[in-house]
Design a protein around this motif. Structure first.
Motif, PDB file in Angstrom:
ATOM      1  N   GLU A 293       0.937  -1.082   0.277  1.00  0.00           N
ATOM      2  CA  GLU A 293       0.356   0.028   0.237  1.00  0.00           C
ATOM      3  C   GLU A 293       1.054   1.049  -0.023  1.00  0.00           C
ATOM      4  O   GLU A 293       0.395   2.257  -0.331  1.00  0.00           O
ATOM      5  N   ASP A 294       2.175   1.644   0.622  1.00  0.00           N
ATOM      6  CA  ASP A 294       2.987   2.450   0.521  1.00  0.00           C
ATOM      7  C   ASP A 294       3.624   3.258  -0.950  1.00  0.00           C
ATOM      8  O   ASP A 294       4.698   2.744  -0.697  1.00  0.00           O
ATOM      9  N   LYS A 295       2.058   3.691  -1.715  1.00  0.00           N
ATOM     10  CA  LYS A 295       2.573   3.882  -2.508  1.00  0.00           C
ATOM     11  C   LYS A 295       1.678   5.210  -3.311  1.00  0.00           C
ATOM     12  O   LYS A 295       1.150   5.618  -3.419  1.00  0.00           O
ATOM     13  N   ALA A 296       2.184   6.852  -2.227  1.00  0.00           N
ATOM     14  CA  ALA A 296       2.417   7.912  -1.777  1.00  0.00           C
ATOM     15  C   ALA A 296       2.454   8.533  -3.541  1.00  0.00           C
ATOM     16  O   ALA A 296       3.309   7.794  -3.752  1.00  0.00           O
ATOM     17  N   PRO A 297       1.795   8.750  -3.907  1.00  0.00           N
ATOM     18  CA  PRO A 297      -0.053   9.939  -3.463  1.00  0.00           C
ATOM     19  C   PRO A 297      -0.993   9.191  -3.689  1.00  0.00           C
ATOM     20  O   PRO A 297      -1.935   9.419  -3.691  1.00  0.00           O
ATOM     21  N   HIS A 298      -0.779   7.184  -3.942  1.00  0.00           N
ATOM     22  CA  HIS A 298      -1.912   6.681  -4.130  1.00  0.00           C
ATOM     23  C   HIS A 298      -2.081   5.864  -3.008  1.00  0.00           C
ATOM     24  O   HIS A 298      -2.766   4.424  -3.943  1.00  0.00           O
ATOM     25  N   ALA A 299      -2.332   6.566  -1.888  1.00  0.00           N
ATOM     26  CA  ALA A 299      -2.337   4.675  -0.330  1.00  0.00           C
ATOM     27  C   ALA A 299      -3.483   4.921  -0.616  1.00  0.00           C
ATOM     28  O   ALA A 299      -3.886   3.047  -0.696  1.00  0.00           O
ATOM     29  N   ALA A 300      -4.032   5.412  -0.668  1.00  0.00           N
ATOM     30  CA  ALA A 300      -5.626   5.214  -0.726  1.00  0.00           C
ATOM     31  C   ALA A 300      -6.616   4.331  -2.181  1.00  0.00           C
ATOM     32  O   ALA A 300      -7.013   3.134  -1.683  1.00  0.00           O
ATOM     33  N   LEU A 301      -5.800   4.344  -2.779  1.00  0.00           N
ATOM     34  CA  LEU A 301      -6.508   3.910  -4.020  1.00  0.00           C
ATOM     35  C   LEU A 301      -5.437   1.855  -4.014  1.00  0.00           C
ATOM     36  O   LEU A 301      -6.785   0.723  -3.835  1.00  0.00           O
ATOM     37  N   LEU A 302      -4.059   1.662  -3.085  1.00  0.00           N
ATOM     38  CA  LEU A 302      -3.995   0.235  -2.890  1.00  0.00           C
ATOM     39  C   LEU A 302      -4.356  -0.092  -1.742  1.00  0.00           C
ATOM     40  O   LEU A 302      -4.919  -1.027  -1.985  1.00  0.00           O
ATOM     41  N   GLN A 303      -5.132   0.508  -0.928  1.00  0.00           N
ATOM     42  CA  GLN A 303      -5.972   0.467   0.310  1.00  0.00           C
ATOM     43  C   GLN A 303      -7.108  -0.403  -0.176  1.00  0.00           C
ATOM     44  O   GLN A 303      -7.587  -1.781   0.320  1.00  0.00           O
ATOM     45  N   GLY A 304      -7.599  -0.234  -1.060  1.00  0.00           N
ATOM     46  CA  GLY A 304      -8.958  -0.471  -1.791  1.00  0.00           C
ATOM     47  C   GLY A 304      -8.692  -1.954  -2.661  1.00  0.00           C
ATOM     48  O   GLY A 304      -9.302  -2.561  -3.293  1.00  0.00           O
ATOM     49  N   ILE A 305      -7.010  -2.052  -2.445  1.00  0.00           N
ATOM     50  CA  ILE A 305      -7.298  -3.229  -3.756  1.00  0.00           C
ATOM     51  C   ILE A 305      -6.837  -4.730  -3.179  1.00  0.00           C
ATOM     52  O   ILE A 305      -6.149  -4.884  -2.757  1.00  0.00           O
ATOM     53  N   PRO A 306      -7.564  -5.811  -3.886  1.00  0.00           N
ATOM     54  CA  PRO A 306      -7.146  -7.059  -2.709  1.00  0.00           C
ATOM     55  C   PRO A 306      -5.842  -7.564  -3.068  1.00  0.00           C
ATOM     56  O   PRO A 306      -5.432  -7.505  -3.976  1.00  0.00           O
ATOM     57  N   LEU A 307      -5.118  -8.049  -2.590  1.00  0.00           N
ATOM     58  CA  LEU A 307      -4.014  -8.856  -2.096  1.00  0.00           C
ATOM     59  C   LEU A 307      -3.666 -10.189  -2.336  1.00  0.00           C
ATOM     60  O   LEU A 307      -4.399 -10.922  -0.932  1.00  0.00           O
ATOM     61  N   TYR A 308      -3.671 -11.155  -2.630  1.00  0.00           N
ATOM     62  CA  TYR A 308      -3.731 -12.725  -2.567  1.00  0.00           C
ATOM     63  C   TYR A 308      -2.982 -14.111  -2.552  1.00  0.00           C
ATOM     64  O   TYR A 308      -1.847 -13.057  -3.747  1.00  0.00           O
ATOM     65  N   VAL A 309      -2.262 -14.656  -1.600  1.00  0.00           N
ATOM     66  CA  VAL A 309      -1.212 -15.296  -2.106  1.00  0.00           C
ATOM     67  C   VAL A 309      -2.254 -16.706  -2.476  1.00  0.00           C
ATOM     68  O   VAL A 309      -3.405 -17.422  -2.160  1.00  0.00           O
ATOM     69  N   ILE A 310      -1.499 -17.411  -3.602  1.00  0.00           N
ATOM     70  CA  ILE A 310      -1.984 -17.796  -5.156  1.00  0.00           C
ATOM     71  C   ILE A 310      -1.957 -20.042  -3.364  1.00  0.00           C
ATOM     72  O   ILE A 310      -0.341 -19.340  -3.838  1.00  0.00           O
ATOM     73  N   THR A 311      -2.669 -20.060  -3.276  1.00  0.00           N
ATOM     74  CA  THR A 311      -1.906 -21.212  -2.255  1.00  0.00           C
ATOM     75  C   THR A 311      -2.468 -22.388  -3.025  1.00  0.00           C
ATOM     76  O   THR A 311      -2.099 -24.097  -3.045  1.00  0.00           O
ATOM     77  N   GLU A 312      -2.964 -22.662  -3.606  1.00  0.00           N
ATOM     78  CA  GLU A 312      -2.919 -23.894  -5.137  1.00  0.00           C
ATOM     79  C   GLU A 312      -1.885 -23.598  -5.052  1.00  0.00           C
ATOM     80  O   GLU A 312      -1.666 -23.595  -6.809  1.00  0.00           O
ATOM     81  N   PRO A 313      -1.582 -25.808  -5.507  1.00  0.00           N
ATOM     82  CA  PRO A 313       0.138 -25.937  -5.898  1.00  0.00           C
ATOM     83  C   PRO A 313       0.083 -25.663  -7.661  1.00  0.00           C
ATOM     84  O   PRO A 313       1.400 -26.045  -7.974  1.00  0.00           O
ATOM     85  N   LEU A 314      -1.416 -26.140  -8.332  1.00  0.00           N
ATOM     86  CA  LEU A 314      -0.923 -26.564  -9.707  1.00  0.00           C
ATOM     87  C   LEU A 314      -2.235 -25.575  -9.889  1.00  0.00           C
ATOM     88  O   LEU A 314      -2.376 -25.782 -11.170  1.00  0.00           O
ATOM     89  N   ALA A 315      -1.985 -24.757  -9.854  1.00  0.00           N
ATOM     90  CA  ALA A 315      -2.712 -23.837 -10.622  1.00  0.00           C
ATOM     91  C   ALA A 315      -2.565 -23.298 -12.015  1.00  0.00           C
ATOM     92  O   ALA A 315      -3.329 -23.521 -12.674  1.00  0.00           O
ATOM     93  N   ALA A 316      -1.249 -23.267 -12.289  1.00  0.00           N
ATOM     94  CA  ALA A 316      -0.986 -22.926 -13.811  1.00  0.00           C
ATOM     95  C   ALA A 316      -2.449 -24.581 -14.257  1.00  0.00           C
ATOM     96  O   ALA A 316      -2.600 -24.117 -15.735  1.00  0.00           O
ATOM     97  N   LEU A 317      -1.117 -25.816 -13.917  1.00  0.00           N
ATOM     98  CA  LEU A 317      -2.433 -26.474 -14.787  1.00  0.00           C
ATOM     99  C   LEU A 317      -4.182 -26.489 -14.542  1.00  0.00           C
ATOM    100  O   LEU A 317      -4.705 -26.664 -16.567  1.00  0.00           O
ATOM    101  N   THR A 318      -4.170 -25.655 -13.785  1.00  0.00           N
ATOM    102  CA  THR A 318      -5.459 -25.254 -13.881  1.00  0.00           C
ATOM    103  C   THR A 318      -6.142 -24.466 -14.788  1.00  0.00           C
ATOM    104  O   THR A 318      -7.086 -24.665 -15.420  1.00  0.00           O
ATOM    105  N   GLY A 319      -5.323 -23.393 -14.942  1.00  0.00           N
ATOM    106  CA  GLY A 319      -5.303 -22.380 -15.757  1.00  0.00           C
ATOM    107  C   GLY A 319      -5.356 -22.898 -17.411  1.00  0.00           C
ATOM    108  O   GLY A 319      -6.613 -22.688 -17.892  1.00  0.00           O
ATOM    109  N   LEU A 320      -4.649 -23.485 -17.780  1.00  0.00           N
ATOM    110  CA  LEU A 320      -4.482 -23.885 -18.533  1.00  0.00           C
ATOM    111  C   LEU A 320      -5.525 -25.268 -19.550  1.00  0.00           C
ATOM    112  O   LEU A 320      -5.886 -25.011 -20.304  1.00  0.00           O
ATOM    113  N   ALA A 321      -5.823 -25.847 -18.097  1.00  0.00           N
ATOM    114  CA  ALA A 321      -6.625 -26.925 -18.033  1.00  0.00           C
ATOM    115  C   ALA A 321      -8.499 -25.557 -18.517  1.00  0.00           C
ATOM    116  O   ALA A 321      -9.165 -26.495 -19.502  1.00  0.00           O
ATOM    117  N   THR A 322      -8.745 -24.532 -18.275  1.00  0.00           N
ATOM    118  CA  THR A 322     -10.203 -23.868 -17.947  1.00  0.00           C
ATOM    119  C   THR A 322      -9.801 -23.426 -19.364  1.00  0.00           C
ATOM    120  O   THR A 322     -10.828 -23.489 -19.962  1.00  0.00           O
TER     121      THR A 322
END
Length: 343
Positions: A293-322
């Motif tokens: 979020e430490d992106k002055a002058p846009h900290a408020a913008l970053l506060q509204g954006i979600p951040l995720y860690v992908i925990t699925e170990p085979l995420a790329a294969l899932t994407g290719l299959a989709t």
């Protein structure tokens, strides 16, 4: 043989999907449009002379299924009939693979296009949210992943399709922000005098960071690989390894925030890759989020954006299959990246 240009054309089942990285290769077979992918043990790229050898030994010799099509994601630029992998000596030769592996068609994508495809439909159970923010439906998304290198891709929505946008975002500049950073930076290994994000945010980058921390502290480094540093960070008595892990997370948060701004990723920023999954129990989520979020002058913008860690170990294969199930729902340009056997 002729090149098929119609990206919306349905693929023939069974479909082999493969995520080919610098260190590991992961494979699965999609029997039909409704079945879950049948996965196979992870292959170490160093154990096989070629991709064809790995597919034969790790997939075709292990099943009676004979794929008719293949969708492969590779860590390297796709610029002809011979595709060099960035961090692996394999050379992918799709035209030869059609014959040697008995396939009718092959599509080759960038490895982080596959990660971007995955986040188009990643369930809540396959991701961990870091901090606040609310995703906007249909808004742009970004995926960034430390691995053998640092991969980056965007995902944008247009004309009722998800369109992955791959590039070389891992090679953006990474600069110091704090006094501690400024003490460490002169000791980092560079590329022609430049510290790119990938010089710090990947497996060898963690080693680079650890060694720089040691030299800034006036001591000789004793850890030689990422696994050793990670293990040492979990035990008392090695503050340099522990700091390397925490700073790795902080710098990744900074880069993730930069990418959020570049893509205006109100749909979320996703951290992919096995390295950060292993580091996650040791890092301070609040420090990661603060760096994001430490992106002055846009900290408020970053506060509204979600951040995720992908925990699925085979995420790329899932994407290719989709993608393989319904190519028409994705805006992927296959010109120069799709090979078929002429009827």
């Amino acid at each position: 043989m002729s090149l098929t240009l119609d990206s919306g054309q349905a693929l023939k089942f069974p479909i082999l999907v493969g995520d080919i990285g610098g260190t590991n290769a992961r494979f699965a077979i999609l029997i039909d449009a409704f079945a879950d992918p049948k996965t196979f043990p992870v292959a170490q790229t160093a154990d096989y002379a070629t991709l064809d050898d790995a597919i034969q030994a790790c997939v075709l010799d292990k099943t009676s299924l004979q794929p008719k099509s293949a969708v492969l994601a590779v860590a390297g630029p796709i610029d002809g009939n011979e595709i060099d992998l960035t961090n692996c000596p394999w050379v992918v030769r799709p035209r030869a693979m059609l014959e040697t592996l008995g396939l009718d068609e092959i599509i080759v994508l960038n490895d982080f296009e596959a990660q971007a495809l995955a986040v188009s439909s990643l369930p809540e159970t396959s991701r961990r949210k870091i901090g606040g923010g609310t995703p906007h439906e249909g808004a742009s998304r970004v995926v960034v992943g430390p691995g053998t290198g640092l991969g980056v891709a965007g995902l944008v929505r247009a004309r009722k399709m998800w369109i992955p946008v791959a590039g070389e975002g891992g090679h953006i500049d990474l600069g110091p922000r704090t006094e501690r950073d400024r003490a460490i930076w002169p000791h980092l290994k560079t590329i022609e005098g430049r510290v790119s994000a990938e010089q710090v945010l990947c497996g060898r980058g963690l080693v680079n960071l650890y060694e720089a921390i040691c030299r800034a502290d006036g001591i000789e480094p004793v850890r030689v690989d990422p696994a050793e540093i990670t293990e040492a960070a979990m035990t008392p008595g090695d503050p340099q390894s522990a700091e390397a892990v925490q700073l790795f997370s902080t710098y990744l948060g900074r880069v993730a925030g930069d990418l959020a701004l570049i893509f205006m990723a109100r749909g979320g920023v996703y951290i992919a890759g096995g390295i950060f999954q292993r580091l996650l129990p040791m890092v301070k989520p609040e420090a990661l989020r603060q760096a994001f979020e430490d992106k002055a002058p846009h900290a408020a913008l970053l506060q509204g954006i979600p951040l995720y860690v992908i925990t699925e170990p085979l995420a790329a294969l899932t994407g290719l299959a989709t993608f393989a199930r319904s190519p028409r729902f994705f805006g992927i340009e296959t010109t120069g990246r799709r090979w078929t056997v002429s009827a």
